[in-house]
Design a protein around this motif. Structure first.
Motif, PDB file in Angstrom:
ATOM      1  N   LEU A 226       0.827  -1.159   0.109  1.00 36.90           N
ATOM      2  CA  LEU A 226       0.175   0.170  -0.101  1.00 36.90           C
ATOM      3  C   LEU A 226       0.737   1.095  -0.001  1.00 36.90           C
ATOM      4  CD1 LEU A 226      -2.466  -0.923   2.605  1.00 36.90           C
ATOM      5  CD2 LEU A 226      -2.701  -1.208   0.182  1.00 36.90           C
ATOM      6  N   ASP A 227       0.505   2.084  -0.602  1.00 37.20           N
ATOM      7  CA  ASP A 227       1.085   3.383  -0.806  1.00 37.20           C
ATOM      8  C   ASP A 227       0.466   4.439   0.014  1.00 37.20           C
ATOM      9  OD1 ASP A 227      -0.772   4.450  -2.347  1.00 37.20           O
ATOM     10  OD2 ASP A 227       0.417   4.579  -4.172  1.00 37.20           O
ATOM     11  N   GLU A 228       1.020   5.554   0.377  1.00 37.75           N
ATOM     12  CA  GLU A 228       0.417   6.513   1.020  1.00 37.75           C
ATOM     13  C   GLU A 228      -0.977   7.205   0.533  1.00 37.75           C
ATOM     14  OE1 GLU A 228       1.291  11.262   2.176  1.00 37.75           O
ATOM     15  OE2 GLU A 228       2.918   9.956   1.841  1.00 37.75           O
ATOM     16  N   THR A 229      -1.189   6.889  -0.720  1.00 38.37           N
ATOM     17  CA  THR A 229      -2.747   7.407  -1.264  1.00 38.37           C
ATOM     18  C   THR A 229      -3.401   6.216  -1.003  1.00 38.37           C
ATOM     19  OG1 THR A 229      -1.502   8.485  -3.030  1.00 38.37           O
ATOM     20  CG2 THR A 229      -3.862   7.877  -3.503  1.00 38.37           C
ATOM     21  N   ASP A 230      -3.295   5.032  -1.084  1.00 40.86           N
ATOM     22  CA  ASP A 230      -4.022   3.801  -0.758  1.00 40.86           C
ATOM     23  C   ASP A 230      -4.272   3.932   0.712  1.00 40.86           C
ATOM     24  OD1 ASP A 230      -3.810   2.555  -3.214  1.00 40.86           O
ATOM     25  OD2 ASP A 230      -2.202   1.371  -2.654  1.00 40.86           O
TER      26      ASP A 230
ATOM     27  N   ARG B  52     -11.394  -0.543  -6.514  1.00 42.46           N
ATOM     28  CA  ARG B  52     -11.493  -1.875  -6.748  1.00 42.46           C
ATOM     29  C   ARG B  52     -10.331  -2.833  -6.503  1.00 42.46           C
ATOM     30  NH1 ARG B  52     -16.258  -1.860  -6.068  1.00 42.46           N
ATOM     31  NH2 ARG B  52     -17.523  -0.492  -7.774  1.00 42.46           N
ATOM     32  N   ARG B  53      -9.101  -2.295  -6.783  1.00 43.48           N
ATOM     33  CA  ARG B  53      -7.995  -3.192  -6.393  1.00 43.48           C
ATOM     34  C   ARG B  53      -7.838  -3.470  -4.823  1.00 43.48           C
ATOM     35  NH1 ARG B  53      -3.524  -1.666  -4.145  1.00 43.48           N
ATOM     36  NH2 ARG B  53      -3.462   0.576  -4.687  1.00 43.48           N
ATOM     37  N   LEU B  54      -8.075  -2.257  -4.054  1.00 43.80           N
ATOM     38  CA  LEU B  54      -7.990  -2.542  -2.546  1.00 43.80           C
ATOM     39  C   LEU B  54      -9.331  -3.683  -2.281  1.00 43.80           C
ATOM     40  CD1 LEU B  54      -7.695   0.871  -1.490  1.00 43.80           C
ATOM     41  CD2 LEU B  54      -5.855  -0.864  -1.184  1.00 43.80           C
ATOM     42  N   GLU B  55     -10.429  -3.714  -3.136  1.00 41.99           N
ATOM     43  CA  GLU B  55     -11.453  -4.599  -2.644  1.00 41.99           C
ATOM     44  C   GLU B  55     -10.937  -6.130  -3.122  1.00 41.99           C
ATOM     45  OE1 GLU B  55     -15.907  -2.751  -3.172  1.00 41.99           O
ATOM     46  OE2 GLU B  55     -14.765  -2.860  -5.017  1.00 41.99           O
ATOM     47  N   ARG B  56     -10.368  -6.199  -4.201  1.00 41.04           N
ATOM     48  CA  ARG B  56     -10.009  -7.313  -4.878  1.00 41.04           C
ATOM     49  C   ARG B  56      -8.837  -8.034  -4.120  1.00 41.04           C
ATOM     50  NH1 ARG B  56      -9.178  -5.353  -9.498  1.00 41.04           N
ATOM     51  NH2 ARG B  56      -6.898  -4.939  -9.144  1.00 41.04           N
ATOM     52  N   GLU B  57      -7.904  -7.265  -3.474  1.00 37.66           N
ATOM     53  CA  GLU B  57      -7.045  -7.781  -2.614  1.00 37.66           C
ATOM     54  C   GLU B  57      -7.204  -8.079  -1.287  1.00 37.66           C
ATOM     55  OE1 GLU B  57      -3.706  -5.194  -3.488  1.00 37.66           O
ATOM     56  OE2 GLU B  57      -3.398  -5.868  -5.682  1.00 37.66           O
ATOM     57  N   GLY B  58      -8.423  -7.738  -0.923  1.00 38.43           N
ATOM     58  CA  GLY B  58      -8.827  -7.874   0.341  1.00 38.43           C
ATOM     59  C   GLY B  58      -8.542  -7.046   1.540  1.00 38.43           C
ATOM     60  N   TYR B  59      -8.287  -5.906   0.950  1.00 35.67           N
ATOM     61  CA  TYR B  59      -8.031  -4.743   1.925  1.00 35.67           C
ATOM     62  C   TYR B  59      -9.362  -4.121   2.644  1.00 35.67           C
ATOM     63  CZ  TYR B  59      -3.277  -4.825   0.930  1.00 35.67           C
ATOM     64  OH  TYR B  59      -1.885  -5.070   0.588  1.00 35.67           O
ATOM     65  N   ILE B  60     -10.295  -4.354   1.618  1.00 37.93           N
ATOM     66  CA  ILE B  60     -11.673  -3.852   2.101  1.00 37.93           C
ATOM     67  C   ILE B  60     -12.426  -5.149   2.160  1.00 37.93           C
ATOM     68  CG2 ILE B  60     -13.790  -2.694   1.259  1.00 37.93           C
ATOM     69  CD1 ILE B  60     -11.750  -0.635  -0.336  1.00 37.93           C
ATOM     70  N   LYS B  61     -13.166  -5.376   3.425  1.00 33.96           N
ATOM     71  CA  LYS B  61     -13.609  -6.778   3.382  1.00 33.96           C
ATOM     72  C   LYS B  61     -15.027  -6.518   3.456  1.00 33.96           C
ATOM     73  CE  LYS B  61     -12.106  -9.476   6.848  1.00 33.96           C
ATOM     74  NZ  LYS B  61     -11.692  -9.789   8.142  1.00 33.96           N
ATOM     75  N   ALA B  62     -15.603  -5.417   3.791  1.00 26.28           N
ATOM     76  CA  ALA B  62     -17.213  -5.315   3.875  1.00 26.28           C
ATOM     77  C   ALA B  62     -17.502  -3.774   4.144  1.00 26.28           C
ATOM     78  CB  ALA B  62     -17.847  -6.352   5.053  1.00 26.28           C
ATOM     79  N   TYR B  63     -18.792  -3.663   3.602  1.00 30.65           N
ATOM     80  CA  TYR B  63     -19.322  -2.377   4.100  1.00 30.65           C
ATOM     81  C   TYR B  63     -20.477  -2.463   5.033  1.00 30.65           C
ATOM     82  CZ  TYR B  63     -16.878  -1.460  -0.620  1.00 30.65           C
ATOM     83  OH  TYR B  63     -15.917  -1.194  -1.226  1.00 30.65           O
ATOM     84  N   VAL B  64     -20.138  -1.629   6.211  1.00 34.24           N
ATOM     85  CA  VAL B  64     -21.213  -1.912   7.073  1.00 34.24           C
ATOM     86  C   VAL B  64     -21.811  -0.348   7.410  1.00 34.24           C
ATOM     87  CG1 VAL B  64     -20.299  -3.756   8.156  1.00 34.24           C
ATOM     88  CG2 VAL B  64     -19.702  -1.453   9.076  1.00 34.24           C
ATOM     89  N   THR B  65     -22.980  -0.698   8.204  1.00 34.36           N
ATOM     90  CA  THR B  65     -23.772   0.517   8.781  1.00 34.36           C
ATOM     91  C   THR B  65     -23.762   0.625  10.437  1.00 34.36           C
ATOM     92  OG1 THR B  65     -25.301   0.629   6.707  1.00 34.36           O
ATOM     93  CG2 THR B  65     -26.007   1.735   8.645  1.00 34.36           C
ATOM     94  N   VAL B  66     -23.235   1.741  10.847  1.00 36.27           N
ATOM     95  CA  VAL B  66     -23.009   1.530  12.103  1.00 36.27           C
ATOM     96  C   VAL B  66     -24.440   2.442  12.821  1.00 36.27           C
ATOM     97  CG1 VAL B  66     -21.676   2.279  14.113  1.00 36.27           C
ATOM     98  CG2 VAL B  66     -20.699   1.812  12.082  1.00 36.27           C
TER      99      VAL B  66
END
Length: 109
Positions: free
Chosen positions: A8-12, A46-60
């Motif tokens: 991950l770079d700084e922008t990610d 999309r890359r962050l999703e595909r590589e598993g950095y983003i696992k889910a979207y939730v509502t608090v």
């Protein structure tokens, strides 16, 4: 499977932090904060999703507005186990506003 953070770079990392604060930000809003146009933000997203950095979207949810707290189950052992101590313990626990239920499942008393 461990994911290497060094990929991950700084922008990610900035994008992930923004999404943690508000997952409903638009690509344009994220782009404005990381100095990229929508297309490169979308590709990173999309890359962050595909590589598993983003696992889910939730509502608090606001548990106060919903009049809901959380449930905790715990096991308690009294130093001296007898009816008087068990009753005193239960009285103290049930006197706490946060405690809504208390069960004796040991069958000893």
């Amino acid at each position: 499977m461990a994911i290497a953070l060094d990929r991950l770079d700084e922008t990610d990392i900035k994008i992930l932090r923004l999404l943690q604060q508000n997952a409903r930000l638009t690509l344009k809003e994220i782009g404005a904060q990381v100095n990229l146009s929508s297309t490169p933000v979308y590709e990173r997203f999309r890359r962050l999703e595909r590589e598993g950095y983003i696992k889910a979207y939730v509502t608090v949810l606001d548990e106060e507005k919903l009049n809901m707290g959380f449930t905790v189950y715990c096991s308690v052992t009294l130093k001296q186990q007898n009816k008087a101590n068990a009753k005193e313990f239960a009285d103290v626990i049930m006197g706490l506003q946060e405690v809504t239920e208390c069960y004796n499942i040991s069958g000893r008393f």
